[in-house]
Design an enzyme around this catalytic site. Structure first.
Site, PDB file in Angstrom:
ATOM      1  N   LYS A 210     -10.432  -6.512  14.417  1.00 25.33           N
ATOM      2  CA  LYS A 210      -9.361  -7.389  13.943  1.00 25.33           C
ATOM      3  C   LYS A 210      -9.640  -8.811  14.400  1.00 25.33           C
ATOM      4  O   LYS A 210      -9.800  -9.071  15.591  1.00 25.33           O
ATOM      5  CB  LYS A 210      -8.019  -6.903  14.497  1.00 25.33           C
ATOM      6  CG  LYS A 210      -6.852  -7.817  14.135  1.00 25.33           C
ATOM      7  CD  LYS A 210      -5.530  -7.266  14.639  1.00 25.33           C
ATOM      8  CE  LYS A 210      -4.400  -8.239  14.355  1.00 25.33           C
ATOM      9  NZ  LYS A 210      -3.113  -7.746  14.836  1.00 25.33           N
ATOM     10  N   LYS A 263      -9.938  -6.005   9.528  1.00 25.94           N
ATOM     11  CA  LYS A 263      -8.778  -6.808   9.161  1.00 25.94           C
ATOM     12  C   LYS A 263      -9.041  -8.259   9.526  1.00 25.94           C
ATOM     13  O   LYS A 263      -9.486  -8.493  10.655  1.00 25.94           O
ATOM     14  CB  LYS A 263      -7.562  -6.288   9.918  1.00 25.94           C
ATOM     15  CG  LYS A 263      -6.305  -7.079   9.693  1.00 25.94           C
ATOM     16  CD  LYS A 263      -5.228  -6.613  10.619  1.00 25.94           C
ATOM     17  CE  LYS A 263      -4.023  -7.523  10.446  1.00 25.94           C
ATOM     18  NZ  LYS A 263      -2.990  -7.287  11.388  1.00 25.94           N
TER      19      LYS A 263
HETATM   20  C1  PBG Z   1       0.539  -7.215  15.010  1.00 30.16           C
HETATM   21  C2  PBG Z   1       0.048  -7.361  13.637  1.00 30.16           C
HETATM   22  C3  PBG Z   1      -0.158  -8.529  12.875  1.00 30.16           C
HETATM   23  C4  PBG Z   1      -0.522  -8.106  11.608  1.00 30.16           C
HETATM   24  C5  PBG Z   1      -0.542  -6.723  11.627  1.00 30.16           C
HETATM   25  N1  PBG Z   1      -0.199  -6.280  12.886  1.00 30.16           N
HETATM   26  C6  PBG Z   1       0.028  -9.941  13.223  1.00 30.16           C
HETATM   27  C7  PBG Z   1      -0.886 -10.638  14.130  1.00 30.16           C
HETATM   28  O1  PBG Z   1      -1.841 -10.080  14.685  1.00 30.16           O
HETATM   29  O2  PBG Z   1      -0.600 -11.807  14.345  1.00 30.16           O
HETATM   30  C8  PBG Z   1      -0.799  -9.002  10.430  1.00 30.16           C
HETATM   31  C9  PBG Z   1      -0.643  -8.367   9.101  1.00 30.16           C
HETATM   32  C10 PBG Z   1      -0.603  -9.311   7.968  1.00 30.16           C
HETATM   33  O3  PBG Z   1      -0.861 -10.520   8.073  1.00 30.16           O
HETATM   34  O4  PBG Z   1      -0.310  -8.822   6.877  1.00 30.16           O
HETATM   35  N2  PBG Z   1      -0.295  -7.686  15.998  1.00 30.16           N
END
Ligand code: PBG
Length: 348
Positions: A210, A263
Site C-alpha cells: 500500500k 493499492k
Molecule cells: C485506511 C484506509 C484508507 C483507504 C483504505 N483504507 C485511507 C488511507 O490510508 O489514508 C483508502 C481507500 C480509498 O482511497 O478508496 N488506512
C-alpha cells in the site's frame, strides 16, 4: 536468425497471406469471442461506509453516487440492492461518532462496524463480509496507529491493537479481515490473535503493498480520516518502489496472509503485474477513491464517457493481473451490465 533475416522472411510470408487482425474486430460477437480478459463480477468488491447513527444516507461530495449509511434499515436497503445485482462481497469502513487517541471504538463489541457486520450476515449469510482493519477512522489525530510522545506512530503497540480490532470483527461475523495500517508484522499479530480465540478460519486479506498516495483524498473526506498533522509516509510505501512491494507481499505471505493486495491500482499497474508474476496467492487490487472521483468528475462535466472509462479502467486492472478488484464502481458496473443484458443481442 538476424533481425534482417527475420524481417526479410516476414515480408515473404506477408506477400503470401496478408495478415488482417481487423477480421476479429468486426462485430461485438467476434470481439467478445476472442477477448483475452474479462471482468469477473463475482470478484468485484464494493466498499461501504457505515456511519454511526440512524436513518443516515448521505452522499459523499467528492464521490458522487457513493453514500454513508447508518447500520439500520438504510444499510439493509443498500445491501439488498447489492445482492440483487449479484455483488458477492463488501468491504466495510466504520465511521464512529466518537474518536480518541487510541481509536478504542474500533474494537468496541457494539461499535459501528461490529453492528454492521452482524446485520449484514444476519440478512444475507452468503455475502462475503470483509472489514478494513485500521485505526485512522477511529483516532482523533487521524493516524493509522497510536502515537508516541513525538508524533511517531508506534509499530508494535499498534500491531497488537490491530489484532484486537480484527478479533472483534471476526467475533461479529466477518469472513475476512483486511489490515490496511501498514504496520510491520501486523499480519502475524492478527493471525495469532484470531487463532488464539478459535477463529482459525477467518481469512486475512492483507493490504500488503500500500503506497502513500494522493489518490486517497476523497476517502479521507468520506471517512474524516485525514491526519491532523504530518502525513503517512513513515508507514505507507514510497511510490517509486516496486522491489519493495514484492518484499512487503512476501513478508505478509510468510506471516499468514491468504490474499495479498496492491493499492492504489491505476498508477500502480506495473506493481500489480510484478506481484502477480511472483506469487500464486489470490491478488486484490484497490481501485481507490481518487481514481473513482477523477472519472466521475470528468464524466459529470461531459469530458469523457463515464461508462466506457469505468469499463476500460476495470479491464486494465484485470489485464495487469488482479483477481479481485475492490472498486466503488462495483454497483454501477453490475447495474449497467444488467441493463445491457436486458436488451441483448442485435446491436453492433
Ligand atoms: C485506511 C484506509 C484508507 C483507504 C483504505 N483504507 C485511507 C488511507 O490510508 O489514508 C483508502 C481507500 C480509498 O482511497 O478508496 N488506512
Amino acid at each position: 536468425m538476424t533481425e534482417l533475416e527475420v524481417s526479410r522472411k516476414l515480408r515473404i510470408d506477408s506477400s503470401d497471406v496478408l495478415a488482417r487482425p481487423r477480421r476479429l474486430r468486426l462485430t461485438e460477437g467476434i470481439r467478445s469471442l476472442v477477448a483475452e480478459n474479462e471482468i469477473t463480477p463475482r470478484q468485484l468488491v464494493m466498499p461501504i461506509f457505515v456511519k454511526e447513527g440512524s436513518g443516515i444516507k448521505e452522499e459523499i461530495e467528492s464521490m458522487p453516487g457513493i453514500f454513508r449509511f447508518s447500520p439500520d434499515s438504510s444499510l439493509d436497503a443498500e445491501v439488498s440492492d447489492l445482492e440483487d445485482l449479484g455483488i458477492n462481497a463488501v468491504l466495510l469502513f466504520g465511521l464512529p461518532s466518537k474518536k480518541d487517541s487510541s481509536g478504542s471504538e474500533a474494537y468496541n463489541p457494539s461499535g459501528v462496524i461490529q453492528q454492521a457486520v452482524r446485520r449484514i450476515k444476519q440478512m444475507i449469510p452468503e455475502m462475503v463480509v470483509i472489514c478494513d482493519v485500521c485505526m485512522c477512522e477511529y483516532t482523533d489525530h487521524g493516524h493509522c496507529g497510536i502515537l508516541n510522545g513525538r508524533g511517531y506512530v508506534e509499530n508494535d503497540k499498534t500491531a497488537e491493537l490491530l489484532g484486537k480490532i480484527a478479533l472483534s470483527q471476526a467475533r461479529a461475523g466477518a469472513d475476512i479481515v483486511a489490515p490496511s495500517a501498514m504496520m510491520d508484522n501486523q499480519v502475524l499479530e492478527i493471525r495469532r490473535a484470531l487463532d488464539a480465540s478459535g477463529f482459525e478460519n477467518t481469512a486475512i486479506m492483507s493490504y500488503s503493498s500500500k503506497y502513500s498516495s494522493a489518490f486517497y483524498g476523497p476517502f479521507r473526506e468520506a471517512a474524516s480520516s485525514a491526519p491532523s498533522f504530518g502525513d503517512r509516509k513513515s508507514y505507507q510505501m514510497n511510490p517509486p518502489n516496486v522491489r519493495e512491494a514484492i518484499r512487503e507481499a512476501q513478508m505478509d505471505i510468510e506471516q499468514g496472509a491468504d490474499i495479498i493486495m496492491v493499492k492504489p491500482a491505476l498508477a500502480y499497474l506495473d506493481v500489480i503485474r510484478a506481484v502477480r508474476e511472483k506469487f500464486g496467492l489470490p491478488l486484490a487490487a484497490y481501485n481507490v477513491s481518487g481514481e473513482y472521483a477523477m472519472i466521475k468528475a470528468a464524466a459529470l462535466n461531459g469530458w469523457l464517457d463515464g461508462k466506457r472509462a469505468m469499463e476500460e479502467t476495470l479491464t486494465a486492472i484485470k489485464r495487469a493481473g488482479a483477481d479481485i478488484i475492490i472498486t466503488y464502481f462495483a454497483k454501477e458496473f453490475l447495474s449497467s451490465k444488467l441493463n445491457s443484458e436486458k436488451s441483448p443481442g442485435r446491436k453492433k
